[in-house]
Design a protein around this motif. Structure first.
Motif, PDB file in Angstrom:
ATOM      1  N   LEU A   1      16.931  18.831 -13.014  1.00  0.00           N
ATOM      2  CA  LEU A   1      17.900  17.810 -13.385  1.00  0.00           C
ATOM      3  C   LEU A   1      18.991  17.662 -12.323  1.00  0.00           C
ATOM      4  O   LEU A   1      19.431  16.565 -12.028  1.00  0.00           O
ATOM      5  CB  LEU A   1      18.544  18.160 -14.727  1.00  0.00           C
TER       6      LEU A   1
ATOM      7  N   GLY B   1      21.835  16.172 -21.141  1.00  0.00           N
ATOM      8  CA  GLY B   1      21.457  17.538 -20.809  1.00  0.00           C
ATOM      9  C   GLY B   1      21.974  18.006 -19.466  1.00  0.00           C
ATOM     10  O   GLY B   1      21.300  18.746 -18.742  1.00  0.00           O
ATOM     11  N   VAL B   2      23.203  17.578 -19.126  1.00  0.00           N
ATOM     12  CA  VAL B   2      23.813  17.978 -17.858  1.00  0.00           C
ATOM     13  C   VAL B   2      25.206  18.533 -18.136  1.00  0.00           C
ATOM     14  O   VAL B   2      25.710  18.463 -19.255  1.00  0.00           O
ATOM     15  CB  VAL B   2      23.905  16.786 -16.872  1.00  0.00           C
ATOM     16  N   SER B   3      25.825  19.052 -17.105  1.00  0.00           N
ATOM     17  CA  SER B   3      27.174  19.598 -17.249  1.00  0.00           C
ATOM     18  C   SER B   3      28.215  18.485 -17.209  1.00  0.00           C
ATOM     19  O   SER B   3      27.953  17.375 -16.735  1.00  0.00           O
ATOM     20  CB  SER B   3      27.458  20.596 -16.127  1.00  0.00           C
TER      21      SER B   3
ATOM     22  N   GLU C   1      26.138  15.990 -23.007  1.00  0.00           N
ATOM     23  CA  GLU C   1      25.249  16.658 -23.960  1.00  0.00           C
ATOM     24  C   GLU C   1      23.977  15.856 -24.173  1.00  0.00           C
ATOM     25  O   GLU C   1      22.875  16.418 -24.232  1.00  0.00           O
ATOM     26  CB  GLU C   1      25.984  16.863 -25.288  1.00  0.00           C
ATOM     27  N   HIS C   2      24.105  14.547 -24.293  1.00  0.00           N
ATOM     28  CA  HIS C   2      22.927  13.708 -24.526  1.00  0.00           C
ATOM     29  C   HIS C   2      21.981  13.746 -23.328  1.00  0.00           C
ATOM     30  O   HIS C   2      20.751  13.759 -23.491  1.00  0.00           O
ATOM     31  CB  HIS C   2      23.360  12.269 -24.811  1.00  0.00           C
TER      32      HIS C   2
ATOM     33  N   SER D   1      22.070   7.180 -21.265  1.00  0.00           N
ATOM     34  CA  SER D   1      22.565   8.074 -22.318  1.00  0.00           C
ATOM     35  C   SER D   1      23.788   7.473 -22.997  1.00  0.00           C
ATOM     36  O   SER D   1      23.922   7.509 -24.231  1.00  0.00           O
ATOM     37  CB  SER D   1      22.918   9.441 -21.726  1.00  0.00           C
TER      38      SER D   1
END
Length: 222
Positions: free
Chosen positions: A2, A40-42, A37-38, A17
């Motif tokens: 990612l 999937g990253v920081s 969060e949606h 997202s």
């Protein structure tokens, strides 16, 4: 993997997202944390791509504008081998064909159509407000989103009206820009009403009426 996405792909992922979140909960549901969060990253990844929520909303709006423009282009593209549609009757048939071809795309993306209205309202509320992105590197500010949206739509609609008149050997008796504005204003109203009552039977009649209203602003060429 990612974290190794190219910057453009990462931005597109984050915008999608944000759009998914906004379709469910409106623009208010779009926060940096929720998008992270949606996707999937920081949080840092989102901040790296977008320096503020305003910048993210602008990117969302530009994506919606591009998607709507693609739908309009596909629906309004008159085939070279189309039927011989001459005169005012032919003009109305062409207008009706374009509008009905466009409708399934609008219906299929009902959530995004509703979001388009919400982002337009968001833009109008921010119009005139100070923005760090105003005039910087060609960036669009949140207050300019609505203007950009309707400018793009006007261009697509005007091109379609010109093509219909040429194909049917008719001419517009009012400025094409004014007719495009009228047609889009009426279509906006139809879409909003459909979002309220989901009356597909009424839409069939209303689209035909819209084609008739616009066609009445034309005359057959001498």
């Amino acid at each position: 993997m990612l974290n190794r996405l190219p910057a453009d792909e990462r931005r597109a992922q984050l915008v999608e997202s944000a759009l998914a979140l906004a379709e469910r909960g409106g623009v208010g549901a779009v926060t940096v944390r929720a998008v992270a969060e949606h996707a999937g990253v920081s949080l840092g990844v989102v901040h790296y791509c977008f320096d503020s929520k305003e910048a993210l909303v602008v990117a969302m709006a530009e994506t919606l504008i591009d998607q709507l423009g693609e739908a309009m282009n596909a629906a309004f593209d008159l085939p070279d081998d189309g039927p011989d549609t001459q005169g005012l009757i032919g003009l109305r048939q062409l207008l009706h064909a374009g509008l009905t071809a466009m409708w399934p795309a609008l219906e299929f993306t009902a959530g995004r159509q509703l979001l388009t209205y919400e982002i337009t309202a968001y833009s109008l509320r921010h119009r005139g407000a100070a923005s760090a992105s105003n005039g910087v590197d060609g960036q669009v500010a949140s207050g300019d989103i609505a203007t950009l949206q309707y400018q793009r739509m006007d261009e697509h609609a005007s091109g379609f009206l010109v093509a219909c008149a040429e194909r049917s050997a008719t001419e517009w008796i009012e400025p094409v820009s004014s007719l495009a504005r009228l047609a889009l204003a009426l279509l906006d109203g139809l879409v909003l009403r459909w979002l309220v009552d989901q009356d597909n039977d009424a839409v069939v009649i209303e689209l035909d009426n819209l084609a008739g209203i616009i066609a009445s602003r034309a005359a057959e060429r001498p």
